[in-house]
Scaffold this active site. Structure first.
Site, short mmCIF file in Angstrom:
data_model
loop_
_atom_site.label_atom_id
_atom_site.label_comp_id
_atom_site.label_asym_id
_atom_site.label_seq_id
_atom_site.Cartn_x
_atom_site.Cartn_y
_atom_site.Cartn_z
N CYS A 169 0.84 -1.19 0.00
CA CYS A 169 0.00 0.00 0.00
C CYS A 169 0.88 1.24 0.00
O CYS A 169 2.05 1.18 0.38
CB CYS A 169 -0.85 0.04 1.25
SG CYS A 169 -1.83 -1.43 1.43
N TYR A 221 -5.65 -13.31 -4.50
CA TYR A 221 -5.22 -12.88 -3.16
C TYR A 221 -5.96 -13.68 -2.10
O TYR A 221 -7.18 -13.63 -2.03
CB TYR A 221 -5.52 -11.38 -3.05
CG TYR A 221 -5.05 -10.67 -1.81
CD1 TYR A 221 -3.81 -10.93 -1.23
CD2 TYR A 221 -5.83 -9.67 -1.24
CE1 TYR A 221 -3.38 -10.22 -0.11
CE2 TYR A 221 -5.40 -8.95 -0.13
CZ TYR A 221 -4.17 -9.24 0.43
OH TYR A 221 -3.74 -8.54 1.54
N HIS A 227 -3.55 -12.12 4.50
CA HIS A 227 -3.81 -10.98 5.38
C HIS A 227 -5.23 -10.92 5.95
O HIS A 227 -5.63 -9.87 6.46
CB HIS A 227 -3.53 -9.65 4.64
CG HIS A 227 -2.09 -9.46 4.29
ND1 HIS A 227 -1.67 -9.14 3.02
CD2 HIS A 227 -0.98 -9.55 5.04
CE1 HIS A 227 -0.34 -9.04 3.01
NE2 HIS A 227 0.10 -9.28 4.23
N ASP A 262 2.72 -9.83 9.49
CA ASP A 262 3.53 -9.89 8.27
C ASP A 262 4.60 -8.81 8.31
O ASP A 262 5.80 -9.11 8.30
CB ASP A 262 2.59 -9.72 7.07
CG ASP A 262 3.29 -9.91 5.74
OD1 ASP A 262 4.40 -10.45 5.73
OD2 ASP A 262 2.72 -9.51 4.70
#
Ligand code: ADP
Ligand code: SF4
Length: 689
Positions: free
Chosen positions: A30, A169, A172, A264
């Site tokens: 991000c 994806y 997360h 992470d």
């Protein structure tokens, strides 16, 4: 030029129909610019490609209005009108011979839909993850078919934009294929719930759909979380092994990591380089496809070891590529010493969290590539043969001296202490912050290579010294100190009697080695990392520590750097008592009176000493003295005097580095006007007018 032991890092890797030119892989991250600032976003990604990364990825890319992440600004491929923004990035990345990757995402119950106002969807009925007062509804089979169509359509759009690698994806805790895997989110009794085969079904189908749609030209990557560290409620290592076994050869690339984001991208205070190895090393044993993994890798020896030992095939990096977009090139050119290593402070993460463009402590050009035209490696040469005196060798002074030196100025750096680094040197000695010394070490290393920068240690300069020195430009980066009087956000008139109390301590005392003992209360009116570190230090020193804050939670700003949970866990483990919503009402050297913020009730507790973390004051006496003698400047040959960094207004180390860099960039350059950067302006799409 490069050390042959690093050759393996530069061997190409085939990923389905495409080939990465080397093993450096910028995994999705991000950046707070996303779809709202596509030119800025593309320029930031371009610099990575130029710096030698073989693959440059987007951040999460929303595929449909039912996955609207507002207020966060990520990438977007809702319909064809979103293609040009990502095509911009692809063109820039391709121009430097790198591959472009996109992380397609539908966030299900972890979206917000605050902008689109669509109803959230998920595997089963459940509250939205981030505390919005709404729930996701259980998807019908038709919804599942629709989601698969949206994903396929987004993959086709990504291909048209020029993407080379399309991600599915499932990491997360942020995307539907992962939500279907999780027992806590998936309570379905149809063919998409229950057994592992059923919970994996959607992920398998989406992988197959994506391959069918774009697999002729694009590689299909699977980003997969191998553990959420939540026990049986979440994806766990044992089940993850079964999942990898079931899907082994289906994706062209496995991108594996831990969930959620705070597990992470762990700050260096809580995890070293390569910390994920034991959670991801099994994957390569179960697939012949290449595997990419992350671990805040900045050491080429660690990278080589990861590959040689068969842990991963590609060196994944978000933060190391932010701190040094030219990391691969520097290894390739035998300039390992020049790598600007990430310090693991997660200020980069705070950009996304605060919905503002990314910034980085180590790399002040991050996020400024387009809007200010700043390049991480190149600076414009000086315009005149001026001499510059930099006073103060903290992060602001060091960066100013380094960047001015790179521009070709004759630079003198004077530092009062016998060591460089200022606050960085001092803070890096606090528990867990050792890696922060890299802010100093990289700059000292670079300055050492510049013959036109001289460093004077043990040199306390006075105003007279500065005027006698005879430099045309003077920049004061003399830092700041912590206040003793309790003044801060909560106590605008300070705390009675504290300033002169012998048992009142500040962080400066602790960093100078003056530590209290016995029952100690750390009073946090700051809200970021300092107070929790003081508590940690005092605990290690044998004190019985209480942490008190007028805020309703511990270190609230640390949520933005993903420190929060780790801080809370460590404090709990250390038995540090936490008193939120309490300010200090009185302290007599033996008893502390705390007052509840909301009802005013008071409690008294035994307390031998208080450490206050409230606010700081600039050490700007030298600046003020020079301002008072402005009439003497021109006779002394001084053309400008500036005060920067913590001496101007105390802030983060990132602010100080940025201030030093900006000073060096702008010296003797034409004024940029009131708005010092380019902005995005929106034109209506022809279809919408
Ligand atoms: P910043 O974060 O803005 O770089 P720091 O506090 O880290 O600020 O660094 C300021 C540095 O300036 C410290 O190392 C301090 O010793 C030094 N310094 C302060 N006053 C003087 C002075 N009068 N002469 C030389 N060095 C000074
Ligand atoms: Fe690393 Fe900190 Fe820069 Fe993020 S902000 S890339 S953690 S140095």
């Amino acid at each position: 030029m490069r050390d042959p032991r690093y050759d393996i890092l530069f061997t190409p890797v085939k990923i389905g129909p495409v080939t990465a030119r080397n093993r450096f892989f910028q995994v999705p991250h991000c950046n707070g610019m996303g779809h709202a600032m596509p030119l800025a976003h593309a320029a930031m990604r371009e610099v990575k490609a130029e710096g030698g990364w073989a693959v440059v990825s987007t951040e999460e890319c929303e595929i449909h209005p039912t996955s609207d992440l507002t207020p966060y600004v990520e990438a977007r491929l809702w319909d064809d009108r979103d293609i040009p923004a990502l095509a911009l990035m692809c063109d820039k990345v391709h121009a430097h011979g790198a591959l472009a990757a996109v992380e397609l995402s539908h966030n299900g119950p972890t979206a917000s839909n605050l902008y689109s106002r669509e109803v959230l969807i998920g595997p089963s009925h459940q509250p939205s993850k981030y505390g919005y007062p709404s729930q996701a509804r259980a998807m019908t089979l038709e919804d599942i078919r629709a989601y698969r169509r949206w994903h396929k359509a987004a993959a086709l759009r990504a291909k048209r934009a020029g993407m080379d690698i399309i991600y599915v994806y499932a990491a997360h805790d942020l995307s539907l294929p992962m939500h279907f895997l999780q027992r806590r989110r998936n309570h379905r009794s149809d063919e998409y719930g229950g057994s592992l085969e059923n919970r994996v079904r959607l992920l398998r189908e989406v992988l197959e759909d994506t391959r069918d749609a774009v697999g002729d030209r694009c590689a299909v990557a699977l980003r997969f979380a191998t553990d959420e560290l939540l026990g049986p409620e979440g994806v766990e290592l044992t089940e993850a092994q079964d999942i990898v076994g079931l899907l082994a050869e289906l994706p062209d690339l496995w991108d594996v990591n831990l969930a959620a984001w705070y597990n992470d991208s762990v700050p260096s205070r809580f995890a070293p380089e390569g910390a994920q190895e034991s959670f991801v090393s099994f994957v390569k044993k179960l697939t012949t496809k290449p595997v990419v993994g992350v671990g805040r890798f900045t050491s080429p020896d660690t990278m080589v070891s990861q590959i040689r030992r068969g842990v991963i095939d590609l060196i994944g990096a978000a933060r190391p590529s932010i701190a040094d977009p030219f990391l691969p090139r520097k290894i390739e050119e035998g300039r390992v010493d020049d790598i600007r290593e990430c310090i693991g402070c997660n200020i980069c993460v705070s950009g996304d969290m605060t919905i503002s463009p990314i910034r980085c402590t180590q790399n002040p050009t991050m996020g400024e590539e387009w809007r200010k035209g700043w390049h991480p490696e190149r600076l414009p040469p000086k315009r005149h043969a001026s001499r510059v005196l930099v006073v103060g060798g903290g992060p602001a002074g060091l960066e100013a001296a380094r960047a001015l030196g790179q521009r070709g100025y004759e630079v003198s750096l004077a530092e009062a202490r016998r060591e460089l680094g200022g606050r960085v040197t001092r803070e890096a000695r606090l528990p867990g912050l050792a890696e922060w010394a890299r802010v100093r070490d990289w700059r000292v290393g670079q300055i050492g290579k510049l013959a036109n920068v001289s460093v004077y240690l043990d040199s306390v300069l006075s105003a007279q010294d500065v005027l006698d020195f005879g430099a045309e430009h003077v920049v004061l980066a003399t830092g700041c100190h912590w206040r003793r009087d309790g003044f801060g956000r909560s106590n605008g008139l300070g705390i009675d009697g504290l300033a002169a109390h012998p048992s009142g301590f500040t962080l400066d005392d602790l960093m100078d080695g003056r530590l209290p003992s016995g029952n100690v209360t750390v009073f946090d009116d700051d809200g970021f990392y300092y107070a929790s570190i003081a508590a940690d230090l005092l605990h290690q020193h044998g004190c019985k520590v209480t942490y008190a804050t007028p805020e309703d939670s511990v270190a609230p700003w640390s949520v933005n750097t993903l420190d929060y949970r780790h801080i809370r866990k460590r404090m709990a483990k250390q038995g540090i008592e936490v008193q939120v919503s309490h300010s200090i009402a009185g302290f007599d050297g033996g008893v502390l009176t705390l007052e509840n913020t909301w009802d005013g009730t008071r409690i008294e507790q035994p307390c031998d000493a208080i450490v206050t973390v409230t606010a700081r004051l600039p050490d700007d006496a030298l600046y003020q003295a020079l301002l008072a003698r402005e009439a003497e400047w021109s006779d002394a040959g001084v053309r400008s005097v500036r005060c920067i960094g913590d001496a101007e207004a105390p802030g983060l180390i990132a602010h100080a580095v940025y201030a030093g860099h900006r000073y060096a960039r702008e010296l003797e350059e034409p004024s940029t006007g009131e708005v010092a950067f380019k902005r995005h302006f929106h034109a209506a799409h022809p279809q919408d007018v």
